[in-house]
Design a protein around this motif. Structure first.
Motif, PDB file in Angstrom:
ATOM      1  N   PRO A 285     -17.346  -3.990  -1.907  1.00 25.23           N
ATOM      2  CA  PRO A 285     -16.400  -3.157  -2.658  1.00 25.23           C
ATOM      3  C   PRO A 285     -16.590  -1.708  -2.254  1.00 25.23           C
ATOM      4  O   PRO A 285     -17.666  -1.316  -1.818  1.00 25.23           O
ATOM      5  CB  PRO A 285     -16.794  -3.377  -4.113  1.00 25.23           C
ATOM      6  CG  PRO A 285     -18.218  -3.823  -4.062  1.00 25.23           C
ATOM      7  CD  PRO A 285     -18.408  -4.515  -2.738  1.00 25.23           C
ATOM      8  N   VAL A 286     -15.538  -0.920  -2.384  1.00 25.54           N
ATOM      9  CA  VAL A 286     -15.621   0.494  -2.043  1.00 25.54           C
ATOM     10  C   VAL A 286     -16.199   1.271  -3.215  1.00 25.54           C
ATOM     11  O   VAL A 286     -16.687   2.352  -3.074  1.00 25.54           O
ATOM     12  CB  VAL A 286     -14.227   1.044  -1.667  1.00 25.54           C
ATOM     13  CG1 VAL A 286     -14.275   2.500  -1.306  1.00 25.54           C
ATOM     14  CG2 VAL A 286     -13.657   0.244  -0.507  1.00 25.54           C
TER      15      VAL A 286
ATOM     16  N   GLU B  45      -2.892  -3.414   4.526  1.00 25.05           N
ATOM     17  CA  GLU B  45      -3.696  -2.362   3.913  1.00 25.05           C
ATOM     18  C   GLU B  45      -3.700  -2.530   2.396  1.00 25.05           C
ATOM     19  O   GLU B  45      -2.737  -3.003   1.811  1.00 25.05           O
ATOM     20  CB  GLU B  45      -3.123  -0.993   4.269  1.00 25.05           C
ATOM     21  CG  GLU B  45      -3.301  -0.618   5.723  1.00 25.05           C
ATOM     22  CD  GLU B  45      -2.779   0.775   6.006  1.00 25.05           C
ATOM     23  OE1 GLU B  45      -3.092   1.705   5.226  1.00 25.05           O
ATOM     24  OE2 GLU B  45      -2.037   0.927   6.983  1.00 25.05           O
ATOM     25  N   ILE B  46      -4.789  -2.096   1.794  1.00 20.31           N
ATOM     26  CA  ILE B  46      -4.947  -2.181   0.349  1.00 20.31           C
ATOM     27  C   ILE B  46      -4.517  -0.854  -0.274  1.00 20.31           C
ATOM     28  O   ILE B  46      -4.903   0.209   0.211  1.00 20.31           O
ATOM     29  CB  ILE B  46      -6.416  -2.496  -0.004  1.00 20.31           C
ATOM     30  CG1 ILE B  46      -6.777  -3.871   0.551  1.00 20.31           C
ATOM     31  CG2 ILE B  46      -6.657  -2.434  -1.507  1.00 20.31           C
ATOM     32  CD1 ILE B  46      -8.234  -4.201   0.454  1.00 20.31           C
TER      33      ILE B  46
ATOM     34  N   HIS C 295       0.815  -1.225   0.000  1.00 22.32           N
ATOM     35  CA  HIS C 295       0.000   0.000   0.000  1.00 22.32           C
ATOM     36  C   HIS C 295       0.846   1.272   0.000  1.00 22.32           C
ATOM     37  O   HIS C 295       0.387   2.322  -0.421  1.00 22.32           O
ATOM     38  CB  HIS C 295      -0.941   0.008   1.214  1.00 22.32           C
ATOM     39  CG  HIS C 295      -0.231   0.229   2.508  1.00 22.32           C
ATOM     40  ND1 HIS C 295       0.474  -0.779   3.140  1.00 22.32           N
ATOM     41  CD2 HIS C 295      -0.101   1.333   3.270  1.00 22.32           C
ATOM     42  CE1 HIS C 295       1.004  -0.299   4.250  1.00 22.32           C
ATOM     43  NE2 HIS C 295       0.678   0.987   4.342  1.00 22.32           N
TER      44      HIS C 295
ATOM     45  N   PHE D 279     -15.414  -9.561  -3.886  1.00 24.36           N
ATOM     46  CA  PHE D 279     -14.479  -8.874  -3.002  1.00 24.36           C
ATOM     47  C   PHE D 279     -14.422  -9.648  -1.699  1.00 24.36           C
ATOM     48  O   PHE D 279     -15.454  -9.917  -1.089  1.00 24.36           O
ATOM     49  CB  PHE D 279     -14.919  -7.423  -2.774  1.00 24.36           C
ATOM     50  CG  PHE D 279     -14.692  -6.557  -3.974  1.00 24.36           C
ATOM     51  CD1 PHE D 279     -13.603  -5.709  -4.037  1.00 24.36           C
ATOM     52  CD2 PHE D 279     -15.549  -6.612  -5.065  1.00 24.36           C
ATOM     53  CE1 PHE D 279     -13.372  -4.927  -5.163  1.00 24.36           C
ATOM     54  CE2 PHE D 279     -15.325  -5.840  -6.187  1.00 24.36           C
ATOM     55  CZ  PHE D 279     -14.242  -4.993  -6.242  1.00 24.36           C
TER      56      PHE D 279
ATOM     57  N   THR E  16      -4.506   2.474  -2.300  1.00 24.89           N
ATOM     58  CA  THR E  16      -5.632   3.354  -2.605  1.00 24.89           C
ATOM     59  C   THR E  16      -6.166   3.131  -4.011  1.00 24.89           C
ATOM     60  O   THR E  16      -7.378   3.028  -4.212  1.00 24.89           O
ATOM     61  CB  THR E  16      -5.201   4.824  -2.431  1.00 24.89           C
ATOM     62  OG1 THR E  16      -4.727   5.002  -1.097  1.00 24.89           O
ATOM     63  CG2 THR E  16      -6.352   5.769  -2.698  1.00 24.89           C
TER      64      THR E  16
ATOM     65  N   GLU F 234      -8.285   0.001  -4.254  1.00 21.44           N
ATOM     66  CA  GLU F 234      -9.639   0.218  -3.728  1.00 21.44           C
ATOM     67  C   GLU F 234     -10.502   0.956  -4.742  1.00 21.44           C
ATOM     68  O   GLU F 234     -11.686   0.699  -4.861  1.00 21.44           O
ATOM     69  CB  GLU F 234      -9.596   1.016  -2.423  1.00 21.44           C
ATOM     70  CG  GLU F 234      -9.152   0.224  -1.222  1.00 21.44           C
ATOM     71  CD  GLU F 234     -10.210  -0.705  -0.648  1.00 21.44           C
ATOM     72  OE1 GLU F 234     -11.270  -0.933  -1.282  1.00 21.44           O
ATOM     73  OE2 GLU F 234      -9.974  -1.226   0.446  1.00 21.44           O
ATOM     74  N   ASN F 235      -9.905   1.862  -5.499  1.00 24.46           N
ATOM     75  CA  ASN F 235     -10.655   2.657  -6.470  1.00 24.46           C
ATOM     76  C   ASN F 235     -10.998   1.895  -7.744  1.00 24.46           C
ATOM     77  O   ASN F 235     -12.048   2.148  -8.333  1.00 24.46           O
ATOM     78  CB  ASN F 235      -9.870   3.914  -6.849  1.00 24.46           C
ATOM     79  CG  ASN F 235      -9.780   4.901  -5.711  1.00 24.46           C
ATOM     80  OD1 ASN F 235     -10.622   4.923  -4.818  1.00 24.46           O
ATOM     81  ND2 ASN F 235      -8.744   5.719  -5.728  1.00 24.46           N
TER      82      ASN F 235
END
Length: 163
Positions: A154-155, A114-115, A83, A144, A117, A120-121
């Motif tokens: 999912p975000v 942590e993923i 990340h 996910f 950024t 995540e997008n």
């Protein structure tokens, strides 16, 4: 004689996790998938030049764009420090710009990682370290997961979920 199913993949990873790339290709190889990886895995002499800043970012970006373009899918190996790596986020952003399918895979046992950024997008999938689930993701199934394989939300709504 069994024929392996070939996949052209760009494996985005923190360069200190090169052994994880080997584990990933072995995991899928054991399930009949021949992974052709186009990511950069610098030899020690080249890595030293990179670490000393002797290679311009524009040169690295050009090479990475070509290697990502060649691949049908980009897999991001999520390790402890992935990340925090600017190049990993750059590779994910570039994959998204090229319309590539992007799959995150947690390192085996990486429960608190942590993923990135950008992942995540733009991810189509984030998967646990499980060959069957990873192959489903490569085949186009969107899911996910948390590192333990349980489902998560999912975000975002993936824009490039079908290739």
């Amino acid at each position: 004689m069994t024929t392996l199913e070939r996949r052209h993949i760009f494996i985005s990873h923190h360069h200190k996790d090169d052994s994880l790339v080997d584990k990933f290709t072995s995991l899928l190889g054991g399930k009949g998938i021949d992974v052709r990886n186009s990511s950069i895995r610098a030899k020690p002499a080249n890595q030293e030049r990179l670490d000393k800043g002797l290679v311009k970012d524009s040169v690295i970006q050009r090479i990475l764009r070509m290697k990502i373009s060649w691949a049908s899918t980009v897999v991001v190996l999520i390790g402890e420090k992935t990340h925090s790596r600017p190049w990993v986020n750059w590779e994910i952003d570039q994959a998204n710009a090229q319309g590539k399918r992007i799959i995150g895979v947690y390192e085996q046992g990486g429960t608190n990682y942590e993923i990135p950024t950008s992942l995540e997008n733009y991810a189509s999938n984030i998967r646990a370290w499980n060959a069957a689930g990873i192959i489903k993701a490569l085949d186009g199934e969107n899911s996910f997961e948390n590192p333990d394989g349980t489902l998560r939300s999912p975000v975002h709504a993936p824009a490039n979920s079908e290739c």
